[in-house]
Write a protein that holds these residues in place. Structure first.
Motif, PDB file in Angstrom:
ATOM      1  N   SER A   1      -8.255   3.831  -2.657  1.00  0.00           N
ATOM      2  CA  SER A   1      -8.779   2.581  -3.203  1.00  0.00           C
ATOM      3  C   SER A   1      -8.072   2.243  -4.501  1.00  0.00           C
ATOM      4  O   SER A   1      -7.280   3.039  -5.037  1.00  0.00           O
ATOM      5  CB  SER A   1     -10.289   2.685  -3.454  1.00  0.00           C
ATOM      6  N   GLU A   2      -8.377   1.073  -5.015  1.00  0.00           N
ATOM      7  CA  GLU A   2      -7.737   0.566  -6.231  1.00  0.00           C
ATOM      8  C   GLU A   2      -8.092   1.392  -7.464  1.00  0.00           C
ATOM      9  O   GLU A   2      -7.436   1.266  -8.506  1.00  0.00           O
ATOM     10  CB  GLU A   2      -8.138  -0.893  -6.461  1.00  0.00           C
TER      11      GLU A   2
ATOM     12  N   TYR B   1       0.325   4.098  -2.539  1.00  0.00           N
ATOM     13  CA  TYR B   1      -0.621   5.195  -2.331  1.00  0.00           C
ATOM     14  C   TYR B   1       0.043   6.329  -1.563  1.00  0.00           C
ATOM     15  O   TYR B   1       0.658   6.096  -0.520  1.00  0.00           O
ATOM     16  CB  TYR B   1      -1.839   4.716  -1.534  1.00  0.00           C
TER      17      TYR B   1
ATOM     18  N   THR C   1       0.824  -1.206   0.000  1.00  0.00           N
ATOM     19  CA  THR C   1       0.000   0.000   0.000  1.00  0.00           C
ATOM     20  C   THR C   1       0.859   1.259   0.000  1.00  0.00           C
ATOM     21  O   THR C   1       0.322   2.376  -0.039  1.00  0.00           O
ATOM     22  CB  THR C   1      -0.950   0.021   1.209  1.00  0.00           C
TER      23      THR C   1
ATOM     24  N   ASN D   1      -6.493  -4.268  -2.523  1.00  0.00           N
ATOM     25  CA  ASN D   1      -5.872  -3.841  -1.275  1.00  0.00           C
ATOM     26  C   ASN D   1      -6.117  -4.902  -0.213  1.00  0.00           C
ATOM     27  O   ASN D   1      -7.227  -5.426  -0.099  1.00  0.00           O
ATOM     28  CB  ASN D   1      -6.472  -2.524  -0.787  1.00  0.00           C
TER      29      ASN D   1
ATOM     30  N   THR E   1      -6.574  -6.084  -9.168  1.00  0.00           N
ATOM     31  CA  THR E   1      -5.750  -5.527  -8.100  1.00  0.00           C
ATOM     32  C   THR E   1      -6.589  -5.382  -6.843  1.00  0.00           C
ATOM     33  O   THR E   1      -7.737  -4.928  -6.911  1.00  0.00           O
ATOM     34  CB  THR E   1      -5.197  -4.147  -8.514  1.00  0.00           C
TER      35      THR E   1
ATOM     36  N   ARG F   1      -1.918  -5.516  -2.878  1.00  0.00           N
ATOM     37  CA  ARG F   1      -1.247  -4.421  -2.187  1.00  0.00           C
ATOM     38  C   ARG F   1      -1.425  -4.590  -0.682  1.00  0.00           C
ATOM     39  O   ARG F   1      -2.468  -4.261  -0.117  1.00  0.00           O
ATOM     40  CB  ARG F   1      -1.798  -3.079  -2.670  1.00  0.00           C
TER      41      ARG F   1
ATOM     42  N   LYS G   1     -13.151  -3.699  -1.742  1.00  0.00           N
ATOM     43  CA  LYS G   1     -13.125  -4.491  -2.979  1.00  0.00           C
ATOM     44  C   LYS G   1     -12.760  -5.945  -2.681  1.00  0.00           C
ATOM     45  O   LYS G   1     -13.378  -6.870  -3.211  1.00  0.00           O
ATOM     46  CB  LYS G   1     -12.138  -3.895  -3.976  1.00  0.00           C
TER      47      LYS G   1
END
Length: 278
Positions: free
Chosen positions: A128-129, A120, A117, A216, A214, A162, A258
């Motif tokens: 978010s993705e 980010y 992560t 998180n 992808t 991530r 997600k």
């Protein structure tokens, strides 16, 4: 997503703090597992665990003669952190290029990449993705570049995971800051995940045949650093850290929505503030 009962072969690149428990877990669940290490001394440990061991050092002068045999699997899990502080971003890029060349020539059909992560930036909001990314750290920039290079591989399904900060077992968060003074950013919100959840998520990604996406991977809770690490120290009977009384804070909150909605994943340790985890 489809569920498959047939067990595939999996190669785990990087059998360290996360990779070794993952390899053992997959082995216990019926997969054929190959594991790599950069240390000759660790080969015996992998073999004793039932994992087919490979010595792979992804550098220009390193030992990667076994890479082709190692990549003779259905699925590759890449658990290979950039180590920007140790050898520099350029060294990681070169090493990653060696891996990509090998993967491109291999029969590996699916790659699960353990990213972070740290791609980010701190936005003082939820990340978010879906975001267009502009990392604010060197490690984040290198990881995002690695993600993009993997996606460019022809004929390979790629899943990016991530991961938030990894904790659990012998990596207890109290030890990160116990007894330290004058710490800053006490109100920064933490983004962490327990190793057991990391292992289960990767396993489920394989079982559910997720591809081309992808995710998180982060627990549900995002407490301020000050309260979380102070309580963590108290739980272990350690000297609590001392944070500055007031400060301007930048932070991010990593969304796991997600992952939970697409994968129907229920966290083993969703609320890390309970401190009920090993």
């Amino acid at each position: 997503m489809e569920n498959s009962t047939s067990k595939k072969s999996v190669s785990v690149l990087g059998c360290g703090w996360l990779g070794l428990p993952l390899a053992r877990h997959l082995l216990q669940n019926g997969f054929q597992v190959k594991g790599s290490t950069t240390s000759p001394e660790k080969l015996a440990l992998l073999k004793k665990s039932g994992i087919e061991p490979f010595l792979i050092q992804l550098s220009d002068g390193g030992n990667h003669t076994q890479l082709s045999d190692f990549l003779t699997s259905d699925i590759l899990v890449v658990n290979y952190p950039p180590g920007v502080r140790k050898g520099g971003a350029e060294q990681f890029r070169n090493s990653f290029g060696i891996l990509l060349d090998g993967v491109a020539k291999s029969l590996v059909s699916k790659i699960i990449y353990v990213s972070s992560t740290s791609v980010y930036p701190n936005t003082n909001d939820t990340v978010s993705e879906k975001m267009q990314l502009q990392p604010d750290s060197e490690a984040g920039k290198v990881l995002l570049e690695a993600e993009d290079r993997l996606r460019e591989l022809s004929g390979k399904e790629v899943v990016i995971l991530r991961m938030a900060g990894l904790i659990g077992h012998d990596r207890q968060p109290a030890r990160f800051f116990a007894g330290k003074k004058g710490l800053t950013n006490g109100e920064e919100l933490v983004n962490l995940i327990h190793r057991d959840d990391c292992v289960n998520i990767i396993h489920k990604m394989i079982e559910e045949q997720v591809s081309g996406d992808t995710f998180n991977c982060c627990s549900d809770t995002h407490p301020p650093k000050r309260g979380f690490y102070t309580k963590a120290a108290a739980v272990l009977g350690m000297v609590p850290p001392q944070f500055a009384a007031s400060e301007v804070t930048s932070f991010k909150i990593v969304s796991n929505e997600k992952l939970k909605s697409h994968l129907k994943y229920d966290f083993i340790y969703g609320d890390l503030t309970k401190f009920d985890w090993p």
